[in-house]
Design a protein around this motif. Structure first.
Motif, short mmCIF file in Angstrom:
data_model
loop_
_atom_site.label_atom_id
_atom_site.label_comp_id
_atom_site.label_asym_id
_atom_site.label_seq_id
_atom_site.Cartn_x
_atom_site.Cartn_y
_atom_site.Cartn_z
N ASP A 146 19.57 -24.74 41.95
CA ASP A 146 18.65 -25.63 42.67
C ASP A 146 17.27 -25.69 42.03
OD1 ASP A 146 20.54 -25.97 44.94
OD2 ASP A 146 20.07 -23.86 45.33
N LEU A 147 16.82 -24.55 41.52
CA LEU A 147 15.45 -24.42 41.01
C LEU A 147 15.48 -23.82 39.62
CD1 LEU A 147 12.30 -24.24 41.32
CD2 LEU A 147 12.67 -22.00 42.42
N ILE A 148 14.79 -24.46 38.68
CA ILE A 148 14.69 -23.95 37.31
C ILE A 148 13.25 -23.49 37.06
CG2 ILE A 148 14.79 -24.59 34.88
CD1 ILE A 148 17.45 -25.36 35.46
N VAL A 149 13.13 -22.30 36.53
CA VAL A 149 11.82 -21.72 36.19
C VAL A 149 11.69 -21.69 34.67
CG1 VAL A 149 10.32 -19.70 36.41
CG2 VAL A 149 11.82 -20.35 38.31
N ILE A 150 10.53 -22.14 34.17
CA ILE A 150 10.35 -22.33 32.73
C ILE A 150 9.18 -21.49 32.21
CG2 ILE A 150 9.99 -24.06 30.91
CD1 ILE A 150 11.10 -26.16 32.83
#
Length: 349
Positions: A70-74
């Protein structure tokens, strides 16, 4: 932004460098209703040494394509933020980008437009809004005890005389102290005072073998107020973190929030002393005809408040803790500072 009807947000992180290992993975793991399920890395053994249960994708693209994320952290090198965030938004993911948001204002504006089209959350990890000293300064200024603020000085100094072989200290795009620590100090200044009228930046390469700036001194003008932002990699004995003068008194604070050092040592949020900065500031305030001297205990810092707010924004429509539009202002000042330093002049905003 569209809401998510789930009670759990499944999170994937791109890359397993210092920022992921020290900050993002432990903080996400500590927040209820956030489930860290996968990390992209070419070195699965390195990830599994710390997080044996996590799935490892060999490339960022493989992780971005997963339907269960659901959530991508970069938290990747700065020059990759725009491309990876654009791919993640196009894949229908919510996105958190480590600071600095992008390389420049144009890239930031493009991602803001993409997030609006995709109706997904886009946030930037300006985690030092939740450090003990800054929270204390916010509370102190709101109290009005110092009167009208005339001088605000914020330092982020370290002693690292050896140039390390890592992208932050190399000659590539987005490297250097102005992008790295400057983005923290600028974000805090904007939170306190808004956007300045002018900026003047001086930056330098001072260490032997330096490939990018490792010292900077910026002056931001707000009418009669001057805000000084300074960072260096060659300060063996740190001076005050904050120096604030106003028409009714002054405040100084030494030391730095302990959360990063605690995380580096392998400790985790939730410990009894988490977020506690025991180095109190000094407050000198006029009380009628005499000067009162006192120590100011610090508010409790807590980086996990950022990710708890991200969870609430996605699940319940609560405010984004650091909207991309606020991070855009930091990018505008980073750009203006670079122009100022390259041309040796004051830049009006």
């Amino acid at each position: 932004m569209s809401s998510t009807p789930k009670s759990i947000i499944r999170v994937g992180i791109l890359g397993y460098g210092y920022a992921t290992a020290t900050f993002h993975a432990p903080l996400i793991d500590a927040v209820p209703s956030l489930e860290l399920v996968a990390i992209s890395s070419s070195n699965a053994a390195k990830v599994h040494a710390d997080w044996p249960h996590l799935q490892v994708c060999s490339t960022p693209e493989e992780l971005i394509a997963r339907a269960d994320i659901d959530l991508i952290v970069i938290p990747t090198p700065n020059d990759t933020h725009h491309a990876l965030a654009a791919k993640s938004l196009s894949a229908g993911k919510h996105v958190v980008v480590d600071k600095p948001f992008t390389l420049n204002t144009a890239e930031a504006l493009d991602l803001i437009a993409r997030a609006k089209t995709a109706q997904k959350l886009l946030s930037v990890f300006h985690n030092r809004r939740w450090v003990a000293d800054f929270l204390t300064v916010q509370k102190l200024l709101a109290s009005g005890q110092l009167g009208r603020i005339t001088h605000f000085e914020s330092h982020f100094d370290r002693f690292r005389p050896e140039v390390r072989q890592r992208w932050r200290e190399g000659a590539g795009l987005g490297s250097g102290l102005w992008y790295d620590l400057g983005s923290h100090l600028l974000d805090q200044a904007i939170c306190l005072f808004g956007m300045p009228q002018t900026i003047y930046l001086d930056r330098a390469l001072q260490r032997d073998g330096a490939q990018t700036d490792d010292w900077f001194h910026a002056t931001l003008a707000y009418g009669t107020l001057r805000v000084i932002l300074h960072a260096s990699m060659l300060v063996a004995h740190e001076g005050p973190r904050f120096i604030i003068h106003g028409t009714q008194g002054s405040y100084t604070k030494e030391g730095i929030d302990p959360q990063e050092d605690v995380l580096k040592a392998g400790l985790r949020p939730g410990d009894e002393d988490w977020g506690i900065d025991k180095t109190m500031g000094r407050l000198d305030v006029m009380r009628g005809t005499w000067m009162q001297h006192s120590q100011v205990p610090n508010e409790r810092g807590d980086y996990t408040r950022y990710y708890a707010a991200i969870r609430d924004a996605i699940l319940h429509g609560a405010p984004n803790p650091v909207p991309a539009t606020e991070a855009l202002q930091v990018m505008q000042l980073l750009d203006a500072g670079i122009l100022s330093a390259s041309e040796g002049r004051l830049v009006k905003l």
